[in-house]
Scaffold this motif. Structure first.
Motif, PDB file in Angstrom:
ATOM      1  N   VAL A  42      64.722  96.405  18.146  1.00 16.91           N
ATOM      2  CA  VAL A  42      65.787  96.929  17.302  1.00 16.91           C
ATOM      3  C   VAL A  42      65.322  96.778  15.854  1.00 16.91           C
ATOM      4  CG1 VAL A  42      68.163  96.495  16.543  1.00 16.91           C
ATOM      5  CG2 VAL A  42      67.579  96.303  18.962  1.00 16.91           C
ATOM      6  N   PRO A  43      65.533  97.795  15.014  1.00 20.00           N
ATOM      7  CA  PRO A  43      65.121  97.664  13.605  1.00 20.00           C
ATOM      8  C   PRO A  43      65.692  96.387  12.980  1.00 20.00           C
ATOM      9  CG  PRO A  43      65.816  99.904  14.057  1.00 20.00           C
ATOM     10  CD  PRO A  43      66.147  99.093  15.287  1.00 20.00           C
ATOM     11  N   HIS A  44      64.906  95.788  12.097  1.00 20.47           N
ATOM     12  CA  HIS A  44      65.243  94.487  11.510  1.00 20.47           C
ATOM     13  C   HIS A  44      66.643  94.457  10.894  1.00 20.47           C
ATOM     14  CE1 HIS A  44      64.764  90.639   9.604  1.00 20.47           C
ATOM     15  NE2 HIS A  44      65.058  91.176   8.435  1.00 20.47           N
ATOM     16  N   PRO A  52      71.853  87.730  16.405  1.00 20.27           N
ATOM     17  CA  PRO A  52      70.891  87.443  17.479  1.00 20.27           C
ATOM     18  C   PRO A  52      71.483  87.497  18.882  1.00 20.27           C
ATOM     19  CG  PRO A  52      71.334  85.475  16.162  1.00 20.27           C
ATOM     20  CD  PRO A  52      71.997  86.618  15.471  1.00 20.27           C
ATOM     21  N   ASP A  53      72.721  87.087  19.049  1.00 25.68           N
ATOM     22  CA  ASP A  53      73.320  87.104  20.389  1.00 25.68           C
ATOM     23  C   ASP A  53      73.484  88.533  20.900  1.00 25.68           C
ATOM     24  OD1 ASP A  53      73.441  84.352  20.431  1.00 25.68           O
ATOM     25  OD2 ASP A  53      75.539  84.263  19.789  1.00 25.68           O
ATOM     26  N   VAL A  54      73.941  89.418  20.044  1.00 26.93           N
ATOM     27  CA  VAL A  54      74.129  90.820  20.433  1.00 26.93           C
ATOM     28  C   VAL A  54      72.781  91.459  20.752  1.00 26.93           C
ATOM     29  CG1 VAL A  54      74.864  93.094  19.607  1.00 26.93           C
ATOM     30  CG2 VAL A  54      76.285  91.090  19.157  1.00 26.93           C
ATOM     31  N   VAL A  55      71.793  91.193  19.923  1.00 21.17           N
ATOM     32  CA  VAL A  55      70.462  91.779  20.129  1.00 21.17           C
ATOM     33  C   VAL A  55      69.851  91.248  21.426  1.00 21.17           C
ATOM     34  CG1 VAL A  55      68.121  91.948  19.202  1.00 21.17           C
ATOM     35  CG2 VAL A  55      70.083  92.216  17.681  1.00 21.17           C
ATOM     36  N   HIS A  56      69.966  89.951  21.656  1.00 25.57           N
ATOM     37  CA  HIS A  56      69.426  89.370  22.887  1.00 25.57           C
ATOM     38  C   HIS A  56      70.111  89.976  24.119  1.00 25.57           C
ATOM     39  CE1 HIS A  56      67.667  86.456  25.595  1.00 25.57           C
ATOM     40  NE2 HIS A  56      68.874  86.207  26.065  1.00 25.57           N
ATOM     41  N   THR A  57      71.424  90.127  24.060  1.00 25.62           N
ATOM     42  CA  THR A  57      72.169  90.734  25.162  1.00 25.62           C
ATOM     43  C   THR A  57      71.741  92.176  25.378  1.00 25.62           C
ATOM     44  OG1 THR A  57      74.054  89.288  24.768  1.00 25.62           O
ATOM     45  CG2 THR A  57      74.487  91.304  26.007  1.00 25.62           C
TER      46      THR A  57
END
Length: 140
Positions: A42-44, A52-57
């Motif tokens: 996902v773009p920075h 981080p939780d949303v991105v990890h999920t």
């Protein structure tokens, strides 16, 4: 033989898996399969906004979407495999994983782009061939 199956959830990956099922004996009797799905990061800025939780999920959900049907397909054909997912540029992640894991072969599907489109846009398969010292079997 230690074989890395690089998948993206496309029909081309499914075609490659069909080939593996139909030609398992071609690779010898004692194969160790690892299925790898690599997804672009996902773009920075989007990752920072989402957290981080949303991105990890998101990454875990994307991996499940691709890997769960493959897990069921291979189990239906009595093929045992381990399953991994990596985040980054797919070609680089596949090549790095293959080399670091000391795989004997990478098997992947190809979208079968024409030469001009491949020259202009490149393809993951072409980039893996260029970056990877491990032999690569491309199934079209």
């Amino acid at each position: 033989m230690k074989i890395l199956l690089a998948v993206d959830g496309s029909d081309y990956s499914r075609r490659m898996l069909d080939y593996i099922v139909q030609h398992t004996s071609t690779f010898g009797g004692d194969n160790q399969f690892t299925v790898l799905n690599a997804v672009l990061a996902v773009p920075h800025r989007a990752a920072a906004f989402a957290g981080p939780d949303v991105v990890h999920t998101y990454y875990a959900d994307e991996a499940r979407t691709v890997l769960d049907p493959i897990r069921a397909f291979l189990a239906q054909h009595d093929i045992e495999a381990s399953y991994e997912h990596k985040v980054g540029h797919p070609a680089g992640e596949i090549a790095r994983y293959a080399e670091e894991g000391k795989f004997d072969m990478v098997v992947m599907g190809s979208h079968g782009q024409n030469a001009l489109k491949n020259l202009v846009l490149g393809s993951v398969a072409t980039q893996v061939l260029a970056a990877c010292s491990v032999p690569v079997l491309i199934v079209r």
